[in-house]
Each structure stands twice: as structure tokens, then as C-alpha cells.
Design an enzyme around this catalytic site. Structure first.
Site, mmCIF file in Angstrom:
data_model
loop_
_atom_site.group_PDB
_atom_site.id
_atom_site.type_symbol
_atom_site.label_atom_id
_atom_site.label_comp_id
_atom_site.label_asym_id
_atom_site.label_seq_id
_atom_site.Cartn_x
_atom_site.Cartn_y
_atom_site.Cartn_z
ATOM 1 N N ASP A 72 0.818 -1.206 0.000
ATOM 2 C CA ASP A 72 0.000 0.000 0.000
ATOM 3 C C ASP A 72 0.857 1.263 0.000
ATOM 4 O OD1 ASP A 72 0.959 -0.276 2.645
ATOM 5 O OD2 ASP A 72 -0.945 -1.081 3.342
ATOM 6 N N ASP A 141 -7.588 -4.179 14.620
ATOM 7 C CA ASP A 141 -8.956 -4.527 14.223
ATOM 8 C C ASP A 141 -8.986 -5.613 13.151
ATOM 9 O OD1 ASP A 141 -7.977 -3.102 12.087
ATOM 10 O OD2 ASP A 141 -9.526 -1.547 12.115
ATOM 11 N N HIS A 143 -7.318 -5.659 10.266
ATOM 12 C CA HIS A 143 -7.154 -5.272 8.861
ATOM 13 C C HIS A 143 -5.790 -5.713 8.333
ATOM 14 C CE1 HIS A 143 -5.190 -1.506 10.492
ATOM 15 N NE2 HIS A 143 -4.422 -1.694 9.431
ATOM 16 N N GLU A 148 -9.728 -2.274 5.473
ATOM 17 C CA GLU A 148 -10.332 -2.011 6.766
ATOM 18 C C GLU A 148 -11.517 -2.952 7.016
ATOM 19 O OE1 GLU A 148 -8.624 -0.118 8.537
ATOM 20 O OE2 GLU A 148 -8.195 1.845 7.708
#
Length: 270
Positions: A72, A141, A143, A148
């Protein structure tokens, strides 16, 4: 799934680095047949990069015939910015090994046409056939990359809006000022990751324990992106003791015994 329960963050980093080197050396890459390696940024893989550099300097591996694709990059953050993922990769890894500049692939977050850039990236990956090994970290979380919670589990490379939790987590790299963190990023998709021949996820620290639990013991759920890797034929999860703390004792015991049984074999997954 292959789960590697270790004790310390340093053990995770050394194990991961040695696994990467073993895969490269066993592949015997050439200019015509390079080894294709997917890479992350962030705090978790930093010590792995340091160990890879050390082993490269010791003559244990060459990256001359390795092609890399990063996961990314932030949108609208100049490549020369110290917190861009271009800067991170060159400062912490690429500048210290013998990789050829033309073999480095990182998404361009400053292009005028983000969709075209994402399509170009997917096509570039396809031109090599596949990514042989994709290393990644995991968010608190669950991801992976910037996929996400609630991301499509078949998604491809695209632009994503970052959640408030991610902005807060990444603000530590921007003088703890959440307003300075870019709100958008280009990221590979979950489907892109699942296309890799092997995926190795590193998790360290108690803050990652719920994500590890979701990856190992939970059901496949788009709210925990990492859980999608349960569908992968060669998914490898390497954790320190702190990241295992939400797992059942019998789960850790099972995988610990399994690793002992297959030590020294060519076991790739289960």
C-alpha cells in the site's frame, strides 16, 4: 493454516527473515525467473527487515533476482516525505541490499488517476504470474494492508478511505497529530493477497491478540479481514507470546505440538 507460536518479538522477526531467505534460496531465482516477494510497512516488520539486511551482509542471500510489490501507499503524500511508504522501504530495507531498482514496485499515491494506477499494479503482478510469498502485518482490528473492517473479501487493488482507528494508530508516525495522517490510501485487495502462493502474517504484542484470535479461532467474517486467510492453502501466522493471549490454551498446545512433529520437513500448510 500453519501457526508458529513463539515467545518474543525478536524470535518472530528472526523466524520470518529466515523463512523468506529459505524460500528465495530454494527457488534459485534468475533474471528470467525472479522470486516475487510481497512486502508491508509499519512497526511489526521493521525488525524482520533488519534481520534480512544482516543476513544479506553475511552472504546468506541475494536480492538481485527478487521482484517486490508493496502492499500500500498513502494518497497525496509526496514520495520524499519521511512517512511515505516509499521512504520507509528505501530507508529501512532497499538501500541496504542488492535489489535492482527496476524490480521494486510501490503504488503511486500521487497519480491523477488512482483507478488506472490500481489497475496497472494488478496487471504488473499478473505479468510475473503470481507473488510467491507475501509478508504482512495485521492491525488491531484485523485489517490487512489498508483493507479495513467490512472490506470485500474478494477485493482488488483500489483506493480506500482510512478508518478513524487507523488514523489514530498511524498518528504515532506523524508527531501524534491525527490531522496530519492522510485520509486515503491505495492498497492491494484481499483477493490480491489471496492470489499469492503463500501468505505470512506477523503479529506481535497484546494489542494484536484479538486479531490473532479472529484469524485462528474465529469464523470468516468481513469485519475481521485477516479471517479471510483461513481460506488460503498456505497461510502462515507467526506470533509472539503476547499476541497469543486471547487464544485457547488447547489451540496453542495443538499448534505447538504440530510444529514439533513437522520440524525439519517440507510441511507447507494444513
Amino acid at each position: 493454516m500453519r501457526f508458529i507460536p513463539l515467545q518474543t518479538e525478536q524470535q518472530v522477526s528472526c523466524w520470518a527473515a529466515q523463512h523468506i531467505i529459505n524460500r528465495i534460496n530454494d527457488f534459485k531465482p534468475t533474471a528470467e525467473r525472479p522470486f516475487v516477494l510481497g512486502l508491508p510497512t509499519g512497526g511489526t516488520p521493521l525488525k524482520t527487515y533488519q534481520e534480512l539486511i544482516r543476513l544479506y551482509q553475511a552472504g546468506k542471500v541475494s536480492f538481485k533476482h527478487v521482484v517486490t510489490f508493496n502492499m500500500d501507499e498513502y494518497v497525496a503524500l509526496p514520495e520524499e516525505h519521511p512517512e511515505s511508504y516509499h521512504s520507509f522501504m528505501y530507508n529501512n530495507f532497499f538501500n541496504h541490499i542488492d535489489i535492482l531498482p527496476e524490480n521494486i514496485n510501490i503504488l503511486n499515491g500521487n497519480t491523477d488517476d488512482h483507478n488506472a494506477e490500481c489497475h496497472r499494479y494488478e496487471e504488473k503482478i499478473k505479468s510475473y504470474g503470481k507473488i510467491h510469498l507475501f509478508m504482512g502485518g495485521v492491525g488491531v482490528d484485523g485489517h490487512i494492508a489498508f483493507n479495513e473492517p467490512a472490506s470485500s473479501l474478494s477485493s482488488r487493488t483500489r483506493i480506500k478511505t482510512l478508518t478513524q482507528d487507523t488514523l489514530i494508530a498511524n498518528s504515532r508516525f506523524f508527531n501524534n497529530d491525527v490531522t496530519q495522517v492522510p485520509k486515503y490510501a491505495l492498497t492491494i485487495g484481499v483477493g490480491t493477497l489471496l492470489d499469492a502462493e503463500e501468505v505470512m502474517i506477523l503479529a506481535t504484542g497484546h494489542q494484536k491478540a484479538l486479531a490473532v484470535q479472529a484469524a485462528v479461532e474465529g469464523s470468516i467474517n468481513h469485519l475481521w479481514t485477516v479471517s479471510a486467510l483461513q481460506m488460503h492453502r498456505h497461510f502462515l501466522l507467526v506470533c509472539d507470546e503476547a499476541a497469543q493471549q486471547e487464544l485457547k490454551v488447547k489451540t496453542v498446545k495443538y499448534f505447538t505440538e504440530l510444529e514439533g512433529a513437522v520440524a525439519g520437513t517440507d510441511y507447507q500448510g494444513k
